[in-house]
Design a protein around this motif. Sequence first.
Motif, PDB file in Angstrom:
ATOM      1  N   ARG A 109       0.672  -1.164  -0.137  1.00  0.00           N
ATOM      2  CA  ARG A 109      -0.026   0.032   0.126  1.00  0.00           C
ATOM      3  C   ARG A 109       1.011   1.152   0.004  1.00  0.00           C
ATOM      4  NH1 ARG A 109      -4.118  -0.606   4.674  1.00  0.00           N
ATOM      5  NH2 ARG A 109      -4.595   1.574   4.165  1.00  0.00           N
ATOM      6  N   VAL A 110       2.081   1.173   0.732  1.00  0.00           N
ATOM      7  CA  VAL A 110       2.806   2.356   0.576  1.00  0.00           C
ATOM      8  C   VAL A 110       3.652   2.705  -0.642  1.00  0.00           C
ATOM      9  CG1 VAL A 110       5.187   3.068   1.553  1.00  0.00           C
ATOM     10  CG2 VAL A 110       3.487   2.024   3.333  1.00  0.00           C
ATOM     11  N   LEU A 111       3.847   1.625  -1.301  1.00  0.00           N
ATOM     12  CA  LEU A 111       4.620   1.499  -2.494  1.00  0.00           C
ATOM     13  C   LEU A 111       3.339   1.991  -3.620  1.00  0.00           C
ATOM     14  CD1 LEU A 111       6.437  -1.940  -2.706  1.00  0.00           C
ATOM     15  CD2 LEU A 111       7.653   0.444  -2.407  1.00  0.00           C
ATOM     16  N   LYS A 112       2.080   1.620  -3.532  1.00  0.00           N
ATOM     17  CA  LYS A 112       1.069   1.954  -4.228  1.00  0.00           C
ATOM     18  C   LYS A 112       0.812   3.365  -4.369  1.00  0.00           C
ATOM     19  CE  LYS A 112      -2.263  -1.354  -5.081  1.00  0.00           C
ATOM     20  NZ  LYS A 112      -3.816  -2.132  -4.680  1.00  0.00           N
ATOM     21  N   LYS A 113       1.123   4.069  -3.130  1.00  0.00           N
ATOM     22  CA  LYS A 113       0.911   5.346  -2.973  1.00  0.00           C
ATOM     23  C   LYS A 113       1.623   6.288  -3.548  1.00  0.00           C
ATOM     24  CE  LYS A 113      -0.010   8.318   1.163  1.00  0.00           C
ATOM     25  NZ  LYS A 113       0.002   8.348   2.639  1.00  0.00           N
ATOM     26  N   GLN A 114       2.808   5.576  -3.673  1.00  0.00           N
ATOM     27  CA  GLN A 114       4.154   6.419  -4.352  1.00  0.00           C
ATOM     28  C   GLN A 114       4.006   6.065  -5.828  1.00  0.00           C
ATOM     29  OE1 GLN A 114       7.261   4.558  -2.422  1.00  0.00           O
ATOM     30  NE2 GLN A 114       6.950   5.545  -0.610  1.00  0.00           N
ATOM     31  N   GLY A 115       2.990   5.198  -6.355  1.00  0.00           N
ATOM     32  CA  GLY A 115       2.639   4.944  -7.747  1.00  0.00           C
ATOM     33  C   GLY A 115       3.748   3.931  -8.305  1.00  0.00           C
ATOM     34  N   ILE A 116       4.144   3.050  -7.095  1.00  0.00           N
ATOM     35  CA  ILE A 116       4.894   1.840  -7.672  1.00  0.00           C
ATOM     36  C   ILE A 116       4.098   0.733  -7.564  1.00  0.00           C
ATOM     37  CG2 ILE A 116       6.969   0.506  -7.048  1.00  0.00           C
ATOM     38  CD1 ILE A 116       7.907   3.057  -5.548  1.00  0.00           C
ATOM     39  N   CYS A 117       3.864   0.012  -8.665  1.00  0.00           N
ATOM     40  CA  CYS A 117       2.950  -1.244  -8.720  1.00  0.00           C
ATOM     41  C   CYS A 117       3.845  -2.417  -8.715  1.00  0.00           C
ATOM     42  CB  CYS A 117       1.938  -1.311  -9.831  1.00  0.00           C
ATOM     43  SG  CYS A 117       1.114   0.414  -9.763  1.00  0.00           S
ATOM     44  N   PHE A 118       3.302  -3.605  -8.200  1.00  0.00           N
ATOM     45  CA  PHE A 118       3.925  -4.841  -8.298  1.00  0.00           C
ATOM     46  C   PHE A 118       2.692  -5.944  -8.628  1.00  0.00           C
ATOM     47  CE2 PHE A 118       7.154  -3.234  -5.802  1.00  0.00           C
ATOM     48  CZ  PHE A 118       8.396  -3.426  -6.461  1.00  0.00           C
ATOM     49  N   LYS A 119       3.199  -6.634  -9.511  1.00  0.00           N
ATOM     50  CA  LYS A 119       2.161  -7.955  -9.951  1.00  0.00           C
ATOM     51  C   LYS A 119       1.619  -8.749  -8.626  1.00  0.00           C
ATOM     52  CE  LYS A 119       2.312  -8.463 -14.566  1.00  0.00           C
ATOM     53  NZ  LYS A 119       3.608  -7.947 -15.143  1.00  0.00           N
TER      54      LYS A 119
END
Length: 324
Positions: free
Chosen positions: A258-268
């Motif tokens: 969720r922290v990564l998603k907030k920074q626009g970093i997406c993982f499969k």
Amino acid sequence: GSLLESTHMMNQTTCPDASLDFTGRFLLPVYILVFITGLVANGWGLKSLLHNWNKQGNVNMFVLNLGLTDISYLLTLPFLVVYYSMGSKWIFGETFCKITRFCFNVNLYGSIGFLTCISVYRYLAIVHPMRAMGRITVTHSVMISVTVWLLVNVQSLPDMFFSKTYGNNTEKCFDTTDEAHVEDYLKYNLGWTLTGFCIPLLITLGCYGHVIVVLCSTNTIDKVLKQRSLKLMFILILLFSVCYIPYHVFRNLNLWSRVLKKQGICFKWSDGVYIARQISRVLVCLNSALNPLVYLHAHENIRAQLRRLIQQALVYSTTKLKTH
């Protein structure tokens, strides 16, 4: 607000959200099942514990507290059943949402704490029976239990200060926190995992590792008792591995994604982690229905059985010698 919304929208376009509908469909039947079986099993377990109170020694105090943590948690489940049956709409207000989540956490870490106490007690009864058993009084057990409750409350309290809803919309009741505070929550959760779970897990594994070595290297201990003690250890190790390990691993991984998603970093893997997190929430709530298995085994007074079995073994071997 609009800036937050636009960044949220931007992130949504870069990172697709996992299906939230899945959570309700999945958790609802499990919560209903756990509520019914948990109340029956814990009620029966506590009744038989109180009935045989004087026969068991000071491990009683920990088993009693284990039962109380379970029942306090089970009583919050009807509210979550209403929440998920209404399609994840919380109608009881934010304060009560926080209280419900707090009860869940206190139960979870209380269970881990008291299972650890039972493990240490078992360890002392088997490995140091003469030195330790006489010295552990009821007062000690009460003081240790109070300490466990205090620690668990102190660890769970910061969770109450995190927002559990979407801004002014109080129809949600998050079990962690909203997007705005997710970074701080991840830091808090990592510390909580270390003190509330990793340390008790290491203590439990250390105790059982030593107990297994002692049981397997001593020939005087009866085979049946050996198998029984090993069985109990496997039940407790199973409880830890099935109920608690996946929960903590995926809770932290989900917060991190969720922290990564907030920074626009997406993982499969973030969708997979989300789904695994929901499954682990089901497994962790099963602990309230499975803990009564521990009552069954805590009822056996190991020392008395050991003594009786050793005597039987001696009688058996002497009669064998006489007949030969």
